[in-house]
Design an enzyme around this catalytic site. Structure first.
Site, PDB file in Angstrom:
ATOM      1  N   HIS A  68      -3.361   8.963   1.125  1.00 49.98           N
ATOM      2  CA  HIS A  68      -3.391   7.599   0.182  1.00 49.98           C
ATOM      3  C   HIS A  68      -4.648   7.520  -0.306  1.00 49.98           C
ATOM      4  O   HIS A  68      -5.786   7.695  -0.040  1.00 49.98           O
ATOM      5  CB  HIS A  68      -2.832   6.413   1.003  1.00 49.98           C
ATOM      6  N   HIS A  91       1.053  -1.154  -0.041  1.00 48.64           N
ATOM      7  CA  HIS A  91       0.018  -0.094  -0.055  1.00 48.64           C
ATOM      8  C   HIS A  91       0.837   1.384  -0.011  1.00 48.64           C
ATOM      9  O   HIS A  91       1.870   1.342   0.820  1.00 48.64           O
ATOM     10  CB  HIS A  91      -1.105  -0.047   1.291  1.00 48.64           C
ATOM     11  N   CYS A  95      -3.344   2.459  -5.841  1.00 46.23           N
ATOM     12  CA  CYS A  95      -2.610   3.584  -4.556  1.00 46.23           C
ATOM     13  C   CYS A  95      -1.164   3.881  -5.302  1.00 46.23           C
ATOM     14  O   CYS A  95      -0.981   5.043  -4.988  1.00 46.23           O
ATOM     15  CB  CYS A  95      -2.632   2.905  -3.387  1.00 46.23           C
TER      16      CYS A  95
END
Length: 267
Positions: free
Chosen positions: A42, A30, A154
């Site tokens: 994010h 991530h 992401c």
């Protein structure tokens, strides 16, 4: 940071850093942008939203966001309980118990190839830290398209914040290095098949597959691709709101569909 690891300590963070933490047994990471004051911006998928592959990978790549089995802190819980799109959280909630790594920009071709795992570095040049933070904060308030693990994930978000670059054709993949790695492994096996006729040595076949894999990663890196656009964040979000993207290229302003930006940034 060493040759094989981008792991860093929290004390070395600075606003504008592109950071990441591995999820799902190191299958997927991530990514986000550290903006200072212990905050990370994010890009996540919403609850119930499909990952976007339509394959068995959906069972593995379910962690582009904080781990669901970890309760966010009191400050972040309200923001992350129904998280979707671009969100802000504290660093600990972003890491969700994982290890902190910093994504590297402007790496040499040799270092890029040495880091065989995608999603850790790029040949592309980062913009100034203050520009990176501005893009991240602007997208926090205005959104960043629909989540898709191959086309708009992401890492794509973080790379855009750092470089302002977007892939022109929303076809198979975006600019995400880890996505390219996931696709590149099977692709290398397929493309290297004809070369197996030249050798029956298992080591030779393995070396051929690795070579094809590394070459595919290198060619597909955002720093090498020619199907990219430099898009101002204000133009991007204004275009998304209107269903179109206004792109200034070589002094000319053109209106393009938000999901199909077809002009290369560098000719």
């Amino acid at each position: 940071m060493g040759l094989l690891s981008n792991r860093i300590g929290k004390g070395s963070l600075k606003p504008g850093d592109h950071i990441y933490s591995w999820r799902t047994a190191y299958v997927y990471a991530h990514h986000g942008i550290y903006v200072g004051d212990d905050k990370v911006i994010h890009f996540t998928r919403g609850r119930g939203e499909e990952v976007g592959t339509g394959t068995v990978l959906d069972l593995l790549l379910v962690s582009s966001g904080p781990k669901r089995n970890r309760t966010p802190c009191a400050t972040c819980s309200a923001h992350l309980a129904e998280s979707h799109g671009v969100v802000s959280s504290c660093l600990d909630c972003f890491l969700a118990g994982g290890v902190l790594y910093r994504f590297e920009y402007s790496v040499s071709p040799a270092l890029f190839l040495a880091k065989a795992r995608g999603g850790t570095c790029t040949l592309a040049v980062s913009d100034l830290d203050e520009i990176v933070v501005h893009r991240a904060k602007h997208l926090l308030n205005n959104g960043f398209r629909c989540y898709n693990v191959f086309k708009n994930n992401c890492e794509d978000f973080a790379i855009y914040c750092k470089t302002g670059l977007l892939v022109a054709e929303q076809g198979v993949v975006g600019q995400s290095g880890q996505t390219i790695s996931i696709i590149g492994g099977p692709l290398a096996a397929v493309l290297s098949t004809p070369f197996r006729l030249l050798t029956t040595n298992v080591y030779g076949m393995a070396a051929t597959a690795v070579g094809v894999y590394c070459a595919s990663r290198y060619v597909a890196d955002i720093g090498n691709r020619r199907d990219v656009l430099k898009v101002a964040v204000e133009d991007l979000t204004a275009g998304l709101a209107a269903g179109r993207v206004q792109v200034v290229d070589n002094g000319s302003q053109m209106a393009l569909p938000a999901n199909q930006m077809a002009l290369p940034a560098n000719g």
